[in-house]
Design a protein around this motif. Structure first.
Motif, mmCIF file in Angstrom:
data_model
loop_
_atom_site.group_PDB
_atom_site.id
_atom_site.type_symbol
_atom_site.label_atom_id
_atom_site.label_comp_id
_atom_site.label_asym_id
_atom_site.label_seq_id
_atom_site.Cartn_x
_atom_site.Cartn_y
_atom_site.Cartn_z
ATOM 1 N N ALA A 124 45.854 -58.950 -65.944
ATOM 2 C CA ALA A 124 45.978 -60.405 -65.916
ATOM 3 C C ALA A 124 46.371 -60.943 -67.292
ATOM 4 C CB ALA A 124 44.658 -61.031 -65.458
ATOM 5 N N ILE A 125 45.801 -60.375 -68.340
ATOM 6 C CA ILE A 125 46.161 -60.772 -69.709
ATOM 7 C C ILE A 125 47.622 -60.445 -69.979
ATOM 8 C CG2 ILE A 125 45.741 -60.307 -72.159
ATOM 9 C CD1 ILE A 125 42.804 -59.669 -71.363
ATOM 10 N N GLU A 126 48.042 -59.281 -69.558
ATOM 11 C CA GLU A 126 49.422 -58.826 -69.734
ATOM 12 C C GLU A 126 50.394 -59.796 -69.069
ATOM 13 O OE1 GLU A 126 51.763 -54.572 -69.073
ATOM 14 O OE2 GLU A 126 50.099 -55.126 -67.752
ATOM 15 N N ALA A 127 50.081 -60.192 -67.815
ATOM 16 C CA ALA A 127 50.967 -61.103 -67.082
ATOM 17 C C ALA A 127 50.964 -62.487 -67.711
ATOM 18 C CB ALA A 127 50.520 -61.172 -65.621
ATOM 19 N N ARG A 128 49.791 -62.963 -68.103
ATOM 20 C CA ARG A 128 49.689 -64.312 -68.665
ATOM 21 C C ARG A 128 50.463 -64.439 -69.972
ATOM 22 N NH1 ARG A 128 45.786 -66.067 -72.141
ATOM 23 N NH2 ARG A 128 44.368 -64.366 -71.575
ATOM 24 N N LEU A 129 50.456 -63.393 -70.791
ATOM 25 C CA LEU A 129 51.131 -63.448 -72.095
ATOM 26 C C LEU A 129 52.582 -62.986 -72.022
ATOM 27 C CD1 LEU A 129 48.273 -62.031 -74.373
ATOM 28 C CD2 LEU A 129 48.883 -64.420 -73.978
ATOM 29 N N GLY A 130 53.003 -62.468 -70.873
ATOM 30 C CA GLY A 130 54.375 -61.996 -70.738
ATOM 31 C C GLY A 130 54.658 -60.770 -71.583
ATOM 32 N N LEU A 131 53.668 -59.867 -71.687
ATOM 33 C CA LEU A 131 53.809 -58.671 -72.502
ATOM 34 C C LEU A 131 53.818 -57.428 -71.617
ATOM 35 C CD1 LEU A 131 51.291 -59.623 -75.343
ATOM 36 C CD2 LEU A 131 53.786 -59.751 -75.445
ATOM 37 N N ASP A 132 54.152 -56.305 -72.224
ATOM 38 C CA ASP A 132 54.162 -55.033 -71.515
ATOM 39 C C ASP A 132 53.209 -54.086 -72.250
ATOM 40 O OD1 ASP A 132 54.596 -52.611 -70.314
ATOM 41 O OD2 ASP A 132 56.780 -52.616 -70.553
ATOM 42 N N PHE A 133 52.020 -53.868 -71.671
ATOM 43 C CA PHE A 133 51.002 -53.085 -72.351
ATOM 44 C C PHE A 133 51.277 -51.585 -72.345
ATOM 45 C CE2 PHE A 133 47.423 -56.469 -71.956
ATOM 46 C CZ PHE A 133 48.038 -57.203 -72.961
ATOM 47 N N ARG A 134 52.437 -51.184 -71.837
ATOM 48 C CA ARG A 134 52.856 -49.802 -72.042
ATOM 49 C C ARG A 134 53.394 -49.605 -73.457
ATOM 50 N NH1 ARG A 134 56.879 -49.353 -67.035
ATOM 51 N NH2 ARG A 134 57.387 -51.392 -67.955
ATOM 52 N N ARG A 135 53.634 -50.710 -74.142
ATOM 53 C CA ARG A 135 54.167 -50.652 -75.510
ATOM 54 C C ARG A 135 53.062 -50.951 -76.520
ATOM 55 N NH1 ARG A 135 59.154 -53.471 -73.311
ATOM 56 N NH2 ARG A 135 58.228 -55.445 -73.981
ATOM 57 N N GLU A 136 53.002 -50.120 -77.559
ATOM 58 C CA GLU A 136 51.964 -50.290 -78.590
ATOM 59 C C GLU A 136 52.010 -51.675 -79.223
ATOM 60 O OE1 GLU A 136 50.504 -46.390 -80.892
ATOM 61 O OE2 GLU A 136 52.568 -46.955 -81.346
ATOM 62 N N GLY A 137 53.220 -52.090 -79.591
ATOM 63 C CA GLY A 137 53.356 -53.377 -80.272
ATOM 64 C C GLY A 137 52.861 -54.531 -79.424
ATOM 65 N N ASP A 138 53.096 -54.477 -78.115
ATOM 66 C CA ASP A 138 52.624 -55.549 -77.242
ATOM 67 C C ASP A 138 51.100 -55.544 -77.160
ATOM 68 O OD1 ASP A 138 55.323 -55.884 -76.881
ATOM 69 O OD2 ASP A 138 55.205 -56.141 -74.707
ATOM 70 N N ARG A 139 50.507 -54.360 -77.131
ATOM 71 C CA ARG A 139 49.041 -54.309 -77.130
ATOM 72 C C ARG A 139 48.489 -54.879 -78.426
ATOM 73 N NH1 ARG A 139 49.903 -49.007 -74.436
ATOM 74 N NH2 ARG A 139 49.689 -47.945 -76.466
ATOM 75 N N TYR A 140 49.186 -54.611 -79.527
ATOM 76 C CA TYR A 140 48.727 -55.165 -80.803
ATOM 77 C C TYR A 140 48.784 -56.694 -80.796
ATOM 78 C CZ TYR A 140 48.770 -56.609 -85.679
ATOM 79 O OH TYR A 140 48.500 -57.250 -86.863
#
Length: 412
Positions: A271-287
């Motif tokens: 849900a956090i991933e979708a809300r922020l428009g990020l891709d948590f398969r990528r390190e930088g996006d998780r950061y």
């Protein structure tokens, strides 16, 4: 017993951390490392931490496995004896390690080389520009204190110094490497050499290796302090229900998936991933989402004890570790005990019995060297004078009467 460097002799004149560590690294692999100091002891002889009786645990920690010669290098006779020792004939001899001032006088490379053409001398200096430097001043100059901890929202960042002398540690390893590389070159070519290493270069090299320099040059950006978050990936610290703390790190996709599955937070993370428009398969996006990811994890950890979390994470792909004081580390971690073959109990003269590490290297062909105590100051003076320099007892007695050599010194 690992005597992989048996037959290699290094004479060491050193102080502080890096040079003694370089010599000890070789001694723990079986090299004969002879450290010489003034009769009253050098600047490290009483350096903290010390025992209640004033014995230096610092000295004992950085000189394990060496031999000690207490000799007055201010006297011409002392200088002559040391010159003979450093330049002694033999395939594994003629190696000198120092971080003392050695650009002039009897201890210079030119003066010593006059007695042995294939001399190897490794000299650590403070700064490549000739100025003095120690680990903590080098660290300041390399920028790290300004990205350690949190940067203030307004005003300049407040520098936070490190406690671990990281550049000294890296320099010590480089000094040991330099000796082995130069000795190999000498065996292949017959040529000795002077090797110079600047502590500042150790720090600046790693600063460049990790991309800090290029981040400024290429991106035009200054790194900001991000507290305990792991820059460029996901990592954060958490408090448990019983008041302990731990750190969770994610540097692979497997770790990320394991963390969500084990904690039951997969849907929250999605849900956090979708809300922020990020891709948590990528390190930088998780950061970029470090704060948002940490919020549900903080609640999850806060509802469990450290023991609960350890049990839950055991055998999974989650990468984590508990924060511990040195005392907690000793009490709780079996890796810091004789269960780990790197460690052994030794009887250190003047201090007593305690746990010490040997070399972290284990060679399949010859095993692992067991830890050995550090010498008393001048403990091997007579042995070295007789065995390595061929002096008879009358000559040694005269040197002692004249104050050229002393030892062993039971209490400094």
């Amino acid at each position: 017993m690992n005597r992989i460097l048996q037959g290699l002799r290094v004479v060491e004149a050193s102080a502080f951390v890096a040079a003694p560590l370089g010599g000890m690294t070789l001694a723990q692999l079986g090299a004969d490392v002879i450290r010489f100091d003034p009769p009253g002891g050098g600047v490290d002889a009483k350096r903290w931490p010390v025992t209640r009786e004033g014995r230096s645990l610092y000295w004992a920690g950085l000189n394990k496995g060496k031999r000690s010669l207490a000799i007055d290098a201010r006297q011409e006779e002392g200088q002559a004896l040391l010159t003979r020792l450093i330049t002694a004939p033999g395939e594994g001899n003629g190696i000198f390690l120092t971080n003392l001032r050695a650009d002039r006088g009897w201890m210079s490379y030119e003066a010593l080389k006059a007695h042995r053409e294939d001399l190897i001398m490794v000299n650590l200096v403070g700064s490549s520009d000739g100025t003095s430097a120690v680990d903590y001043t080098v660290n300041c100059a390399a920028g790290f204190p300004l990205v350690t901890g949190n940067n203030a929202a307004d005003g300049p960042p407040r520098p936070v110094n490190h406690v671990l002398p990281a550049w000294d540690a890296l320099a010590g390893m480089n000094l040991a490497l330099a000796i082995l590389a130069a000795e190999r070159h000498r065996r292949l070519t017959g040529e000795g050499q002077l090797v110079r290493l600047a502590l500042s270069d150790v720090a600046f090299a790693m600063t460049g290796n990790l991309g800090f320099i290029q981040e400024v040059q290429v991106n035009g950006e200054e790194r900001k302090g991000c507290g305990n978050y792991l820059y460029g990936a996901y990592g954060s610290d958490f408090e448990t229900a019983d008041g302990r703390r731990l750190y969770i790190v994610v540097v692979t996709d497997h770790m990320w998936k394991s963390l969500g599955k084990v904690t039951g937070l997969e849907e929250r993370f999605a849900a956090i991933e979708a809300r922020l428009g990020l891709d948590f398969r990528r390190e930088g996006d998780r950061y970029q989402a470090s704060a948002e990811i940490s919020e549900p994890l903080r609640d999850w950890c806060g509802q469990r004890t450290l023991a609960d979390i350890e049990s839950t994470f055991a055998g999974t792909g989650v990468c984590w570790g508990p924060y511990r004081s040195f005392g907690q580390m000793l009490a709780e971690d079996s890796r810091v005990s004789t269960a780990n073959p790197m460690f052994g109990e030794i009887e250190q003269p003047g201090i007593g019995s305690y746990l010490v590490p040997g070399s972290p290297l284990s060679f399949s062909a010859c095993g692992r060297e067991q830890p050995t105590p550090a010498p008393l100051l001048g403990e091997h003076s007579d042995e070295i004078l007789a065995g390595e320099l061929g002096l008879n007892q009358d000559e040694i007695d005269r040197l002692r009467r004249d104050g050229v050599v002393t030892g062993p010194v039971e209490k400094l």
